[in-house]
Design a protein around this motif. Structure first.
Motif, PDB file in Angstrom:
ATOM      1  N   UNK A  47      23.082  34.711  44.879  1.00  0.00           N
ATOM      2  CA  UNK A  47      24.063  35.489  44.248  1.00  0.00           C
ATOM      3  C   UNK A  47      25.358  34.618  44.208  1.00  0.00           C
ATOM      4  N   UNK A  48      26.184  35.132  42.953  1.00  0.00           N
ATOM      5  CA  UNK A  48      27.115  34.401  42.606  1.00  0.00           C
ATOM      6  C   UNK A  48      28.214  35.216  43.376  1.00  0.00           C
ATOM      7  N   UNK A  49      29.159  34.456  44.094  1.00  0.00           N
ATOM      8  CA  UNK A  49      30.392  35.111  44.534  1.00  0.00           C
ATOM      9  C   UNK A  49      31.470  35.154  43.565  1.00  0.00           C
ATOM     10  N   UNK A  50      32.017  34.246  43.066  1.00  0.00           N
ATOM     11  CA  UNK A  50      32.971  34.191  41.832  1.00  0.00           C
ATOM     12  C   UNK A  50      32.797  32.783  41.104  1.00  0.00           C
ATOM     13  N   UNK A  51      33.518  32.845  39.976  1.00  0.00           N
ATOM     14  CA  UNK A  51      33.379  31.568  39.104  1.00  0.00           C
ATOM     15  C   UNK A  51      34.862  31.346  38.790  1.00  0.00           C
TER      16      UNK A  51
END
Length: 322
Positions: free
Chosen positions: A187-191
C-alpha cells in the motif's frame, strides 16, 4: 507536482492509477467531517500538506478524532505558499488547511526513491524505515532494504504506473510504502515529487552516486547514472530522539565532531538544535523530539550498530528536564 504535494488529491490519483495500493481515505476539518464516517477506527490522520510527519498520528475512537480536530491547528505561515499555489494553479476545492483521515496500515514501512527522465521511470533504491518500538517515530532508515526482491519489484511496478499516469517527468520522486507480509499486500503511504534529501548520503555510500548528482544530470538533459562503486554494503540515517521535551545543556563541539569524523571518515552529522535550545523549539512529529541525525556506512548491519553506539559517545548531548 501539486497533485503529489496535496495528500488528498494524491490519493484520488492513486485510486485512479493504482487502486490496489490505495487505502480508504476521507478529507476532514473542524467544520467538515461527513466523509470520515465511511472509515473504521482505528484510523490515521495527518495534514494534507505536512513536513516530517508533523501532526500525524493514529486515532482510536471518534472522541479522539473530535478532540484532534478541535485542538490541532496547522501553522498559518507554513501554509501560505502552498495555498497560494493551489489557488492560482489548480481548481481544487480543498486547500492545505484540511486533514486527511485514512485506513490504518500495518506492516513493514519503506521508501522507494526513483526518478523520471524523458518519460522513463528509473529506480534508485528502496530504504527500510525502522520505528522506535511502540511509536510512530522513525528510529533509523537503512539502505538497502531487507524486503524480499519480489516485494521490491511489486513496489517499483506500482511506482512506474502511478508516476507515468500523473505525467510526472524530469524529476526525482519518493514513495513511502507499507508491506503487510500477512496478506502479501503493498500500500502507498504517500508520494513526494522530489528527492528524500535525508537519504542522499546513504545512496552515495552504497551506490557510489548521490541523488544530487542524479538531479544535476536530469536538469542538464542527461540520463542519470544511478550506480557505480560505493564504499559500503549498507548505510543508515540514525535518528536520535528523546521522548520528552528537554533543554539542551551541551551539544557536540566542532572539536568533538572532527574527532568523530576522524574515527569514521564517512560520518555525516546533522544537529537539529544547539546548546540552550529546547527540543520543542523546532518542528517535531508531536510524539517525540529529534535532536540530530547521524549518517554512517558499514560492511553489514551489525557493524553499523557498533559504529552508531560509538558515534553517540563521540558526539555527546547533555539534556536537562524542564
Amino acid at each position: 507536482i501539486l497533485t503529489c504535494q496535496h495528500k488528498y488529491y494524491a490519493r484520488i490519483a492513486q485510486q485512479k492509477y493504482v487502486p490496489e495500493a490505495t487505502p480508504r481515505f476521507a478529507i476532514v476539518s473542524k467544520e467538515y467531517r461527513s466523509d470520515v464516517e465511511k472509515l473504521p477506527f482505528p484510523l490515521f490522520i495527518k495534514p494534507v500538506k505536512s513536513y516530517l510527519s508533523a501532526l500525524a498520528r493514529p486515532l482510536n475512537t471518534i472522541d479522539d478524532l473530535n478532540y484532534y480536530l478541535e485542538n490541532v491547528t496547522i501553522p498559518e505561515q507554513f501554509l501560505i505558499p502552498f495555498n497560494w499555489a493551489v489557488k492560482n494553479y489548480t481548481d481544487y476545492a480543498f486547500d492545505g488547511s484540511y486533514f486527511i483521515a485514512e485506513e490504518l496500515l500495518r506492516g513493514r514501512q519503506v521508501t522507494l526513491e526513483g526518478y523520471v527522465f524523458e518519460g522513463q521511470v528509473g529506480l534508485i533504491g528502496i530504504v527500510d524505515s525502522v520505528m522506535l518500538p511502540g511509536t510512530i517515530s522513525f528510529e533509523r532508515f537503512v539502505y538497502p532494504s531487507s524486503l524480499p526482491m519480489h516485494v521490491q519489484e511489486k513496489m517499483f511496478s506500482i511506482a512506474q504506473r502511478f508516476v507515468t499516469g500523473i505525467g510526472l517527468d524530469m524529476s526525482l520522486f519518493n514513495i513511502e510504502f507499507m508491506y503487510d507480509d500477512a496478506t502479501d499486500t503493498v500500500s502507498i503511504i504517500e508520494i513526494n515529487p522530489r528527492m528524500a534529501a535525508q537519504f542522499c548520503d546513504l545512496f552515495e555510500m552504497v551506490n557510489g552516486v548521490s541523488n544530487y548528482d542524479i538531479l544535476h544530470a536530469i536538469v542538464n538533459g542527461k540520463k542519470p547514472i544511478v550506480h557505480t562503486n560505493g564504499a559500503f554494503q549498507v548505510a543508515a540515517s540514525l535518528v536520535c530522539r528523546q521522548l520528552q521535551d528537554q533543554r539542551v545543556m551541551h551539544a557536540p563541539t566542532q572539536q568533538e565532531i572532527q574527532a568523530a569524523q576522524t574515527r569514521f571518515p564517512e560520518l555525516r552529522f546533522y544537529p537539529w538544535i544547539s546548546a540552550g535550545d529546547k527540543l520543542s523549539d523546532v518542528l517535531q512529529d508531536g510524539t517525540s523530539f529529534v535532536y540530530c541525525w547521524i549518517h554512517l556506512g558499514a560492511r553489514n548491519r551489525q557493524e553499523l550498530d557498533e559504529k552508531y553506539q560509538e558515534s553517540k559517545l563521540l558526539l555527546p548531548f547533555v539534556f536537562e528536564r524542564m
